[in-house]
Design a protein around this motif. Structure first.
Motif, PDB file in Angstrom:
ATOM      1  N   ILE A 142      40.405  51.654  37.173  1.00 21.52           N
ATOM      2  CA  ILE A 142      39.251  52.178  37.569  1.00 21.52           C
ATOM      3  C   ILE A 142      38.637  52.537  36.334  1.00 21.52           C
ATOM      4  N   GLU A 143      39.363  53.155  35.257  1.00 23.48           N
ATOM      5  CA  GLU A 143      38.921  53.430  34.039  1.00 23.48           C
ATOM      6  C   GLU A 143      38.312  52.245  33.475  1.00 23.48           C
ATOM      7  N   ILE A 144      38.911  51.219  33.506  1.00 23.21           N
ATOM      8  CA  ILE A 144      38.893  49.852  32.685  1.00 23.21           C
ATOM      9  C   ILE A 144      37.704  49.322  33.239  1.00 23.21           C
ATOM     10  N   ALA A 145      37.570  49.164  34.848  1.00 25.11           N
ATOM     11  CA  ALA A 145      36.430  48.735  35.335  1.00 25.11           C
ATOM     12  C   ALA A 145      35.221  49.406  34.991  1.00 25.11           C
ATOM     13  N   LYS A 146      35.218  50.606  35.073  1.00 30.63           N
ATOM     14  CA  LYS A 146      34.088  51.721  34.596  1.00 30.63           C
ATOM     15  C   LYS A 146      33.647  51.201  33.283  1.00 30.63           C
ATOM     16  N   ARG A 147      34.636  51.259  32.273  1.00 28.91           N
ATOM     17  CA  ARG A 147      34.345  50.996  31.070  1.00 28.91           C
ATOM     18  C   ARG A 147      33.712  49.576  30.575  1.00 28.91           C
ATOM     19  N   ASN A 148      33.928  48.548  31.389  1.00 28.03           N
ATOM     20  CA  ASN A 148      33.766  47.129  31.317  1.00 28.03           C
ATOM     21  C   ASN A 148      32.615  46.634  32.226  1.00 28.03           C
ATOM     22  N   GLN A 149      32.179  47.727  33.055  1.00 30.52           N
ATOM     23  CA  GLN A 149      31.294  47.295  34.350  1.00 30.52           C
ATOM     24  C   GLN A 149      31.932  46.070  35.186  1.00 30.52           C
ATOM     25  N   ALA A 150      33.111  46.000  35.472  1.00 26.12           N
ATOM     26  CA  ALA A 150      33.640  45.030  36.201  1.00 26.12           C
ATOM     27  C   ALA A 150      33.918  44.986  37.531  1.00 26.12           C
ATOM     28  N   LYS A 151      34.098  43.746  38.141  1.00 23.32           N
ATOM     29  CA  LYS A 151      34.419  43.997  39.457  1.00 23.32           C
ATOM     30  C   LYS A 151      35.968  44.187  39.767  1.00 23.32           C
ATOM     31  N   LEU A 152      36.173  44.758  40.688  1.00 25.77           N
ATOM     32  CA  LEU A 152      37.664  44.823  40.944  1.00 25.77           C
ATOM     33  C   LEU A 152      38.150  44.416  42.331  1.00 25.77           C
ATOM     34  N   LEU A 153      39.162  43.661  42.450  1.00 26.95           N
ATOM     35  CA  LEU A 153      39.752  43.019  43.207  1.00 26.95           C
ATOM     36  C   LEU A 153      41.094  43.751  43.638  1.00 26.95           C
ATOM     37  N   LEU A 154      41.466  44.286  44.622  1.00 22.87           N
ATOM     38  CA  LEU A 154      42.945  44.788  44.961  1.00 22.87           C
ATOM     39  C   LEU A 154      43.453  43.986  45.952  1.00 22.87           C
ATOM     40  N   ALA A 155      44.710  43.501  45.268  1.00 21.57           N
ATOM     41  CA  ALA A 155      45.564  42.521  45.981  1.00 21.57           C
ATOM     42  C   ALA A 155      47.036  43.329  46.440  1.00 21.57           C
ATOM     43  N   HIS A 156      47.100  43.088  47.938  1.00 25.79           N
ATOM     44  CA  HIS A 156      48.459  43.609  48.136  1.00 25.79           C
ATOM     45  C   HIS A 156      49.059  42.352  49.050  1.00 25.79           C
ATOM     46  N   ILE A 157      50.209  41.677  48.441  1.00 25.89           N
ATOM     47  CA  ILE A 157      50.777  40.816  49.048  1.00 25.89           C
ATOM     48  C   ILE A 157      52.052  41.081  49.982  1.00 25.89           C
ATOM     49  N   ILE A 158      52.033  40.974  51.063  1.00 26.32           N
ATOM     50  CA  ILE A 158      53.262  41.334  52.025  1.00 26.32           C
ATOM     51  C   ILE A 158      54.559  40.458  51.770  1.00 26.32           C
ATOM     52  N   ASP A 159      55.187  40.982  51.127  1.00 33.93           N
ATOM     53  CA  ASP A 159      56.501  39.996  50.719  1.00 33.93           C
ATOM     54  C   ASP A 159      57.199  39.786  51.857  1.00 33.93           C
ATOM     55  N   THR A 160      57.217  38.432  52.344  1.00 34.44           N
ATOM     56  CA  THR A 160      57.586  37.756  53.457  1.00 34.44           C
ATOM     57  C   THR A 160      59.285  37.759  53.479  1.00 34.44           C
ATOM     58  N   ARG A 161      59.651  37.945  52.408  1.00 30.64           N
ATOM     59  CA  ARG A 161      61.363  38.001  52.161  1.00 30.64           C
ATOM     60  C   ARG A 161      61.803  39.255  52.667  1.00 30.64           C
ATOM     61  N   THR A 162      60.935  40.209  52.968  1.00 29.34           N
ATOM     62  CA  THR A 162      61.519  41.419  53.470  1.00 29.34           C
ATOM     63  C   THR A 162      61.888  41.218  54.809  1.00 29.34           C
ATOM     64  N   PHE A 163      61.064  40.355  55.437  1.00 24.57           N
ATOM     65  CA  PHE A 163      61.250  39.965  56.739  1.00 24.57           C
ATOM     66  C   PHE A 163      62.476  39.199  57.077  1.00 24.57           C
ATOM     67  N   ALA A 164      62.984  38.413  56.261  1.00 23.31           N
ATOM     68  CA  ALA A 164      63.998  37.439  56.292  1.00 23.31           C
ATOM     69  C   ALA A 164      65.417  37.975  56.627  1.00 23.31           C
ATOM     70  N   THR A 165      65.480  39.094  56.329  1.00 24.19           N
ATOM     71  CA  THR A 165      66.808  40.086  56.530  1.00 24.19           C
ATOM     72  C   THR A 165      66.881  40.405  58.162  1.00 24.19           C
ATOM     73  N   VAL A 166      65.662  40.349  58.816  1.00 22.87           N
ATOM     74  CA  VAL A 166      65.718  40.718  60.316  1.00 22.87           C
ATOM     75  C   VAL A 166      65.915  39.285  61.020  1.00 22.87           C
ATOM     76  N   GLU A 167      67.078  39.574  61.812  1.00 27.17           N
ATOM     77  CA  GLU A 167      67.567  38.311  62.618  1.00 27.17           C
ATOM     78  C   GLU A 167      66.279  37.626  63.119  1.00 27.17           C
ATOM     79  N   THR A 168      65.566  38.082  64.312  1.00 27.85           N
ATOM     80  CA  THR A 168      64.718  37.565  65.075  1.00 27.85           C
ATOM     81  C   THR A 168      63.403  38.185  64.144  1.00 27.85           C
TER      82      THR A 168
END
Length: 148
Positions: free
Chosen positions: A26-52
């Motif tokens: 937030i601070e850096i974007a304000k200082r630079n008047q930059a665009k911000l993209l928030l990325a959340h990657i849901i780690d599919t490996r966390t599902f690999a432990t579930v049998e089905t």
């Protein structure tokens, strides 16, 4: 004038380190008047432990991500950042963020938290932040401390 950033990509996952990374972005974007993209990657490996493969787990993960993103977007707006978007995707965060999302967004800075893996995990899989640093097409800021 020095170095300015225009497209800042923040990797968030709900951890406290990611929260610190977001606050710094937030601070850096304000200082630079930059665009911000928030990325959340849901780690599919966390599902690999579930049998089905359980759909409700994926749905819960997605709902968590949506809520997190909406909260962060509201915080960014209240800090005066208008150009903020988010992306939720599935896969391996350490590959998707530096190799796909950063390139699509033309990121010139990636900000991420130092992920808290234990020694054994780091030995075998390496942390997400390490991989982002290694494969990023741009500058990377790994946040280890809470902003003052």
């Amino acid at each position: 004038m020095g170095l300015t950033y225009k497209n800042i990509l923040v990797a968030v996952d709900g951890s406290k380190e990611a929260e610190w990374a977001f606050k710094k972005s937030i601070e850096i974007a304000k200082r630079n008047q930059a665009k911000l993209l928030l990325a959340h990657i849901i780690d599919t490996r966390t599902f690999a432990t579930v049998e089905t493969y359980d759909r409700t787990i994926a749905e819960r993960a997605n709902q968590f991500a949506e809520e997190l993103m909406n909260r962060y977007i509201a915080l960014a707006h209240s800090a005066g950042i208008t150009d903020v978007k988010y992306e939720i995707d599935y896969g391996s965060p350490k590959i998707k963020i530096p190799k796909e999302v950063a390139k699509q967004f033309k990121a010139d800075l990636i900000i991420c938290g130092a992920t808290g893996l234990n020694m054994v995990e780091r030995l075998f899989i390496g942390s997400v932040s390490e991989n982002i640093t290694r494969h990023a097409p741009c500058d990377v800021l790994v946040v280890r401390t809470e902003k003052d």
